[in-house]
Design a protein around this motif. Structure first.
Motif, short mmCIF file in Angstrom:
data_model
loop_
_atom_site.label_atom_id
_atom_site.label_comp_id
_atom_site.label_asym_id
_atom_site.label_seq_id
_atom_site.Cartn_x
_atom_site.Cartn_y
_atom_site.Cartn_z
N ARG A 1 0.80 -1.23 0.00
CA ARG A 1 0.00 0.00 0.00
C ARG A 1 0.83 1.28 0.00
O ARG A 1 0.44 2.30 0.56
N CYS B 1 -7.77 -3.53 -8.94
CA CYS B 1 -7.35 -2.52 -7.96
C CYS B 1 -8.54 -1.92 -7.22
O CYS B 1 -9.65 -1.89 -7.75
N ASP B 2 -8.28 -1.41 -6.03
CA ASP B 2 -9.30 -0.80 -5.19
C ASP B 2 -9.20 0.72 -5.30
O ASP B 2 -8.25 1.31 -4.79
N ALA C 1 -8.86 2.65 -1.89
CA ALA C 1 -7.58 2.47 -1.20
C ALA C 1 -6.51 3.37 -1.80
O ALA C 1 -5.72 4.01 -1.08
N ASP D 1 -15.23 6.18 -9.87
CA ASP D 1 -15.26 5.85 -8.45
C ASP D 1 -14.12 6.53 -7.70
O ASP D 1 -14.30 7.04 -6.58
#
Length: 245
Positions: free
Chosen positions: A52, A125-126, A129, A156
């Protein structure tokens, strides 16, 4: 600070991923060279490593622009920092380290560059995040918001940006002419719309500018066509070859 939209065309140029016609893309060397050659705006891509950390790279995989292979998101920062991101381009760039976003923010501040940071999201992928970690870094770095634009193909991601930090400028990217301008305006409240230059028409330009939104095009590498795009209402041309314009 005033970061409101200026709808008058300023005939701006943005160095796309640095200056890939002369230096490896999305690297500190590329950023420095683009600035040296006159760039005032620069466009770079960011993604999350496995642990991350926001890093700077365009592709989903490491194969094209590094000495590694496989998916970026499956590598930790330590693994990424062991890779060479310059030798693939030219031997003189051998030893170029995989850049992290924190370094890029510092370099852009030092060089007084305005950063168009694309939130690069692939299917696995997020979006939330990535947005959350990028905004954390922006705040920790105290990066000047008038020198920053977050852009993305992902609605988003940009909606999340608006929720977390509404004062941060947002740019919606599309490769389609019929991207749904009214929906984008309502959901994202963008500072700018970034269109593939091949799909832009005078009618589309008129609609975007009429909505009070900055219009950028990508990736346009033909200097002889610049004036016609500016006359159409384009505010910012994103190019690989900023030194040629």
């Amino acid at each position: 600070m005033d970061i409101s939209v200026n709808t008058e065309s300023q005939k701006l140029l943005t160095a796309h991923r640095g200056i890939p016609s002369q230096a490896p893309e999305n690297t500190l060397s590329g950023i420095r060279l683009a600035a040296q050659l006159g760039a005032r705006w620069i466009e770079l891509d960011t993604q999350l490593s496995k642990d991350r950390t926001p890093v700077v790279m365009h592709d989903e995989t490491l194969d094209r622009t590094t000495s590694g292979s496989g998916l970026l998101r499956e590598k930790t920062l330590d693994e990424l920092r062991m890779l060479d991101t310059g030798e693939w381009y030219k031997p003189e760039y051998s030893g170029e380290l995989f850049p992290v976003l924190e370094e890029v923010l510092e370099e852009c501040k030092k060089l007084d560059l305005t950063l168009n940071l694309e939130l690069k999201l692939y299917p696995a992928c997020d979006p939330a995040a990535l947005v959350e970690r990028v905004i954390e870094l922006i705040q920790e770095n105290e990066f000047p918001l008038e020198k920053l634009l977050l852009s993305s193909f992902s609605r988003d991601a940009l909606i999340r940006c608006r929720e977390l930090m509404p004062q941060l400028r947002r740019g919606f990217i599309s490769e389609e002419a019929d991207f749904g301008l009214n929906g984008v305006l309502k959901e994202i409240d963008p500072y700018s719309i970034h269109l593939d230059h091949r799909v832009l028409t005078p009618e589309i330009a008129r609609d975007i500018k009429g909505a009070g939104t900055v219009l950028a095009i990508w990736t346009m590498n033909e200097p002889e066509k610049a004036e016609s795009f500016f006359n159409m209402g384009v505010d910012n041309i994103i190019t690989d070859m900023i030194d040629q314009f």
